[in-house]
Design a protein around this motif. Sequence first.
Motif, PDB file in Angstrom:
ATOM      1  N   VAL A 187      -3.348  40.963  33.848  1.00 44.61           N
ATOM      2  CA  VAL A 187      -2.577  40.579  35.030  1.00 44.61           C
ATOM      3  C   VAL A 187      -1.115  40.954  34.830  1.00 44.61           C
ATOM      4  N   ASP A 188      -0.537  41.640  35.806  1.00 45.98           N
ATOM      5  CA  ASP A 188       0.885  41.992  35.773  1.00 45.98           C
ATOM      6  C   ASP A 188       1.740  40.914  36.427  1.00 45.98           C
ATOM      7  N   VAL A 189       1.218  40.318  37.498  1.00 45.07           N
ATOM      8  CA  VAL A 189       1.971  39.316  38.251  1.00 45.07           C
ATOM      9  C   VAL A 189       1.030  38.183  38.628  1.00 45.07           C
ATOM     10  N   ILE A 190       1.486  36.941  38.397  1.00 44.05           N
ATOM     11  CA  ILE A 190       0.783  35.767  38.910  1.00 44.05           C
ATOM     12  C   ILE A 190       1.717  35.085  39.899  1.00 44.05           C
ATOM     13  N   HIS A 191       1.235  34.941  41.117  1.00 40.25           N
ATOM     14  CA  HIS A 191       1.987  34.215  42.149  1.00 40.25           C
ATOM     15  C   HIS A 191       1.262  32.892  42.346  1.00 40.25           C
ATOM     16  N   TRP A 192       1.959  31.796  42.097  1.00 43.54           N
ATOM     17  CA  TRP A 192       1.365  30.457  42.134  1.00 43.54           C
ATOM     18  C   TRP A 192       2.032  29.670  43.243  1.00 43.54           C
ATOM     19  N   ASN A 193       1.228  29.148  44.169  1.00 41.46           N
ATOM     20  CA  ASN A 193       1.777  28.395  45.289  1.00 41.46           C
ATOM     21  C   ASN A 193       0.922  27.162  45.575  1.00 41.46           C
ATOM     22  N   ASN A 194       1.280  26.048  44.956  1.00 39.08           N
ATOM     23  CA  ASN A 194       0.719  24.744  45.309  1.00 39.08           C
ATOM     24  C   ASN A 194       1.859  23.947  45.911  1.00 39.08           C
ATOM     25  N   GLY A 195       1.542  22.981  46.724  1.00 40.97           N
ATOM     26  CA  GLY A 195       2.649  22.249  47.311  1.00 40.97           C
ATOM     27  C   GLY A 195       2.284  20.934  47.924  1.00 40.97           C
ATOM     28  N   ILE A 196       1.840  20.964  49.152  1.00 40.70           N
ATOM     29  CA  ILE A 196       1.693  19.749  49.933  1.00 40.70           C
ATOM     30  C   ILE A 196       0.739  18.746  49.299  1.00 40.70           C
ATOM     31  N   TRP A 197      -0.299  19.229  48.619  1.00 44.99           N
ATOM     32  CA  TRP A 197      -1.230  18.316  47.955  1.00 44.99           C
ATOM     33  C   TRP A 197      -0.493  17.469  46.918  1.00 44.99           C
ATOM     34  N   ASP A 198       0.434  18.073  46.218  1.00 42.45           N
ATOM     35  CA  ASP A 198       1.129  17.372  45.141  1.00 42.45           C
ATOM     36  C   ASP A 198       2.072  16.294  45.664  1.00 42.45           C
ATOM     37  N   ALA A 199       2.545  16.441  46.880  1.00 44.13           N
ATOM     38  CA  ALA A 199       3.450  15.459  47.477  1.00 44.13           C
ATOM     39  C   ALA A 199       2.694  14.368  48.232  1.00 44.13           C
ATOM     40  N   TYR A 200       1.393  14.511  48.311  1.00 46.90           N
ATOM     41  CA  TYR A 200       0.557  13.594  49.087  1.00 46.90           C
ATOM     42  C   TYR A 200       0.636  12.161  48.548  1.00 46.90           C
ATOM     43  N   LEU A 201       0.828  11.219  49.439  1.00 48.34           N
ATOM     44  CA  LEU A 201       0.843   9.796  49.095  1.00 48.34           C
ATOM     45  C   LEU A 201      -0.361   9.120  49.739  1.00 48.34           C
ATOM     46  N   GLN A 202      -1.454   9.007  48.994  1.00 43.76           N
ATOM     47  CA  GLN A 202      -2.626   8.318  49.535  1.00 43.76           C
ATOM     48  C   GLN A 202      -2.335   6.832  49.643  1.00 43.76           C
ATOM     49  N   TYR A 203      -1.745   6.285  48.604  1.00 46.59           N
ATOM     50  CA  TYR A 203      -1.334   4.891  48.579  1.00 46.59           C
ATOM     51  C   TYR A 203       0.130   4.864  48.161  1.00 46.59           C
ATOM     52  N   PRO A 204       1.038   4.479  49.047  1.00 47.21           N
ATOM     53  CA  PRO A 204       2.470   4.521  48.739  1.00 47.21           C
ATOM     54  C   PRO A 204       2.845   3.845  47.420  1.00 47.21           C
ATOM     55  N   GLU A 205       2.147   2.784  47.070  1.00 43.72           N
ATOM     56  CA  GLU A 205       2.495   2.079  45.840  1.00 43.72           C
ATOM     57  C   GLU A 205       2.140   2.867  44.571  1.00 43.72           C
ATOM     58  N   SER A 206       1.270   3.879  44.712  1.00 43.57           N
ATOM     59  CA  SER A 206       0.871   4.649  43.525  1.00 43.57           C
ATOM     60  C   SER A 206       1.721   5.892  43.322  1.00 43.57           C
ATOM     61  N   GLY A 207       2.588   6.209  44.268  1.00 48.64           N
ATOM     62  CA  GLY A 207       3.451   7.388  44.137  1.00 48.64           C
ATOM     63  C   GLY A 207       2.736   8.675  44.531  1.00 48.64           C
ATOM     64  N   PRO A 208       3.414   9.815  44.352  1.00 50.88           N
ATOM     65  CA  PRO A 208       2.819  11.092  44.748  1.00 50.88           C
ATOM     66  C   PRO A 208       1.593  11.433  43.909  1.00 50.88           C
TER      67      PRO A 208
END
Length: 94
Positions: free
Chosen positions: A67-88
């Motif tokens: 591999v010459d280039v890896i483009h990695w794009n994760n985002g909205i899942w990581d900011a998801y708050l299923q339960y506000p008291e548990s954090g992202p």
Amino acid sequence: YETYVPVDFRHMKNVLLLGDSIRLSYQEAVAEKLKDVAVVSGPEDNDRFAKYTFWYCAKWVDECGDVDVIHWNNGIWDAYLQYPESGPFTPVGL
């Protein structure tokens, strides 16, 4: 595992796209735009959140080859708050 291979790829760069559903939505367009300079590939799967992508990253790199280039794009899942008291979903600093 999807690979978009141009006609003559002997001197092409090998690009691996990783990430969530957003990556899936632009992978084909990136492959089309880079078709004369790169082989663009990425997992068929939605790579979901950063921990999931990190867990499988070595497997996908092995499947892709050199591999010459890896483009990695994760985002909205990581900011998801299923339960506000548990954090992202993925803590900052992981």
